[in-house]
Scaffold this motif. Structure first.
Motif, mmCIF file in Angstrom:
data_model
loop_
_atom_site.group_PDB
_atom_site.id
_atom_site.type_symbol
_atom_site.label_atom_id
_atom_site.label_comp_id
_atom_site.label_asym_id
_atom_site.label_seq_id
_atom_site.Cartn_x
_atom_site.Cartn_y
_atom_site.Cartn_z
ATOM 1 N N VAL A 165 0.763 -1.214 0.053
ATOM 2 C CA VAL A 165 0.035 -0.090 -0.066
ATOM 3 C C VAL A 165 0.858 1.081 0.031
ATOM 4 O O VAL A 165 1.857 1.153 0.555
ATOM 5 N N PRO A 166 0.392 2.253 -0.611
ATOM 6 C CA PRO A 166 1.285 3.703 -0.664
ATOM 7 C C PRO A 166 0.839 4.181 0.714
ATOM 8 O O PRO A 166 -0.188 4.507 1.184
ATOM 9 N N MET A 167 1.872 4.852 1.134
ATOM 10 C CA MET A 167 1.733 5.779 2.398
ATOM 11 C C MET A 167 2.598 7.074 2.092
ATOM 12 O O MET A 167 3.478 7.203 1.529
ATOM 13 N N SER A 168 2.108 8.079 2.841
ATOM 14 C CA SER A 168 2.286 9.411 2.652
ATOM 15 C C SER A 168 2.777 10.317 3.842
ATOM 16 O O SER A 168 1.947 10.070 4.797
ATOM 17 N N PHE A 169 3.814 10.994 3.981
ATOM 18 C CA PHE A 169 3.960 11.993 4.979
ATOM 19 C C PHE A 169 3.420 13.293 4.362
ATOM 20 O O PHE A 169 4.030 14.523 4.953
ATOM 21 N N GLU A 170 2.843 13.427 3.295
ATOM 22 C CA GLU A 170 2.706 14.930 2.646
ATOM 23 C C GLU A 170 1.297 15.575 3.263
ATOM 24 O O GLU A 170 0.620 15.009 4.063
ATOM 25 N N THR A 171 1.412 16.898 3.200
ATOM 26 C CA THR A 171 0.357 17.575 3.776
ATOM 27 C C THR A 171 -1.093 17.166 3.389
ATOM 28 O O THR A 171 -1.258 16.937 2.239
ATOM 29 N N ALA A 172 -1.835 16.735 4.354
ATOM 30 C CA ALA A 172 -3.344 16.401 4.015
ATOM 31 C C ALA A 172 -3.486 14.758 3.573
ATOM 32 O O ALA A 172 -4.517 14.515 3.279
ATOM 33 N N GLU A 173 -2.231 14.278 3.426
ATOM 34 C CA GLU A 173 -2.051 13.079 2.984
ATOM 35 C C GLU A 173 -1.884 11.865 4.087
ATOM 36 O O GLU A 173 -1.762 10.729 3.760
ATOM 37 N N VAL A 202 11.401 4.153 0.214
ATOM 38 C CA VAL A 202 11.080 5.550 0.050
ATOM 39 C C VAL A 202 10.816 5.685 -1.563
ATOM 40 O O VAL A 202 11.528 5.298 -2.272
ATOM 41 N N VAL A 203 9.548 6.416 -1.778
ATOM 42 C CA VAL A 203 9.357 6.755 -3.330
ATOM 43 C C VAL A 203 9.336 8.285 -3.536
ATOM 44 O O VAL A 203 9.096 8.582 -4.748
ATOM 45 N N LYS A 204 9.373 8.823 -2.583
ATOM 46 C CA LYS A 204 9.612 10.439 -2.631
ATOM 47 C C LYS A 204 10.379 10.594 -1.452
ATOM 48 O O LYS A 204 9.857 10.409 -0.347
ATOM 49 N N ALA A 205 11.494 11.505 -1.692
ATOM 50 C CA ALA A 205 12.424 11.717 -0.550
ATOM 51 C C ALA A 205 11.626 12.119 0.559
ATOM 52 O O ALA A 205 10.956 13.117 0.658
ATOM 53 N N ILE A 206 12.180 11.840 2.036
ATOM 54 C CA ILE A 206 11.736 12.117 3.014
ATOM 55 C C ILE A 206 12.353 13.779 3.567
ATOM 56 O O ILE A 206 13.564 13.953 3.366
ATOM 57 N N ALA A 207 11.329 14.635 3.742
ATOM 58 C CA ALA A 207 11.761 15.977 4.019
ATOM 59 C C ALA A 207 12.689 15.922 5.187
ATOM 60 O O ALA A 207 12.878 15.263 6.144
ATOM 61 N N ALA A 208 13.619 16.837 5.118
ATOM 62 C CA ALA A 208 14.823 17.225 5.983
ATOM 63 C C ALA A 208 14.597 17.524 7.456
ATOM 64 O O ALA A 208 15.246 17.121 8.413
ATOM 65 N N SER A 209 13.336 17.949 7.605
ATOM 66 C CA SER A 209 13.118 18.527 8.964
ATOM 67 C C SER A 209 12.991 17.788 10.184
ATOM 68 O O SER A 209 13.182 17.650 11.305
ATOM 69 N N THR A 257 5.636 15.266 11.790
ATOM 70 C CA THR A 257 5.487 16.619 12.250
ATOM 71 C C THR A 257 5.151 17.691 11.038
ATOM 72 O O THR A 257 4.519 18.329 10.858
ATOM 73 N N THR A 258 6.512 17.621 10.278
ATOM 74 C CA THR A 258 6.774 18.655 9.164
ATOM 75 C C THR A 258 6.408 17.665 7.991
ATOM 76 O O THR A 258 7.333 16.729 7.791
ATOM 77 N N ALA A 259 5.641 18.122 7.092
ATOM 78 C CA ALA A 259 5.109 17.230 6.013
ATOM 79 C C ALA A 259 6.200 17.042 4.984
ATOM 80 O O ALA A 259 7.154 17.919 4.986
ATOM 81 N N GLY A 260 6.260 15.988 4.204
ATOM 82 C CA GLY A 260 7.393 15.540 3.041
ATOM 83 C C GLY A 260 7.686 14.151 2.996
ATOM 84 O O GLY A 260 8.288 13.831 3.861
ATOM 85 N N GLY A 261 7.263 13.617 2.107
ATOM 86 C CA GLY A 261 7.914 12.174 1.913
ATOM 87 C C GLY A 261 6.535 11.226 1.454
ATOM 88 O O GLY A 261 5.867 11.600 1.970
ATOM 89 N N LYS A 262 7.110 10.314 0.678
ATOM 90 C CA LYS A 262 6.145 9.090 0.633
ATOM 91 C C LYS A 262 6.854 7.538 0.526
ATOM 92 O O LYS A 262 8.128 7.642 0.187
ATOM 93 N N LEU A 263 6.234 6.762 1.052
ATOM 94 C CA LEU A 263 6.677 5.389 1.055
ATOM 95 C C LEU A 263 5.646 4.311 0.339
ATOM 96 O O LEU A 263 4.475 4.785 0.167
#
Length: 143
Positions: A37-45, A66-73, A128-134
């Protein structure tokens, strides 16, 4: 070999195969498998995704890529759980700044790893800070 032993062997083999109604072809019934299953750390996802099973299973391992780089924060997490609660050992931590194709895997899920027939196993993403997908994969075996 007794007739009873022979019959029990027949029943066991019969249960391993099934005949498809539409084409009359027999196939092996798998006792283990994977569900991705796709999982997301993006805003509103960020969400809790329930994966339903039509038969009882035991979750053996959770993997993720990781399918979209994890945000650095900060780090992100994917927590596995059955309908009762979180699975001990069922946590994936995606480290801040991890790049594409970085892989993770749980080592040993020790609690809340069984799923009843018709029930679900869920994965919850949090960062906490959005960014990235798995892309998360559950490894399971029928019970």
């Amino acid at each position: 070999m007794t007739i009873e032993e022979l019959y029990n062997m027949y029943v066991e083999l019969k249960d391993k195969f099934r005949r498809h109604k539409h084409d009359n072809i027999e196939s092996f019934v798998l006792d283990d498998g994977i569900t991705t299953v796709p999982m997301s750390f993006e805003t509103a996802e960020q969400t809790t995704t329930k994966i339903y099973f039509p038969f009882a299973v035991k979750i053996l391992k959770i993997r993720a890529t990781v399918v979209k780089a994890i945000a650095a924060s900060d780090n992100g997490t994917i927590q596995g759980a059955n309908s009762i609660g979180d699975s001990t050992g069922g946590l994936i931590t995606a480290t801040a700044s991890d790049s594409l194709n970085t892989e993770y895997a749980t080592t040993a899920i020790t609690t809340n790893y069984t799923v009843g027939q018709g029930s679900y196993y869920k994965l919850t993403s949090a960062k906490t800070t959005a960014g990235g997908k798995l892309l998360a994969t559950l490894e399971w075996v029928r019970i």
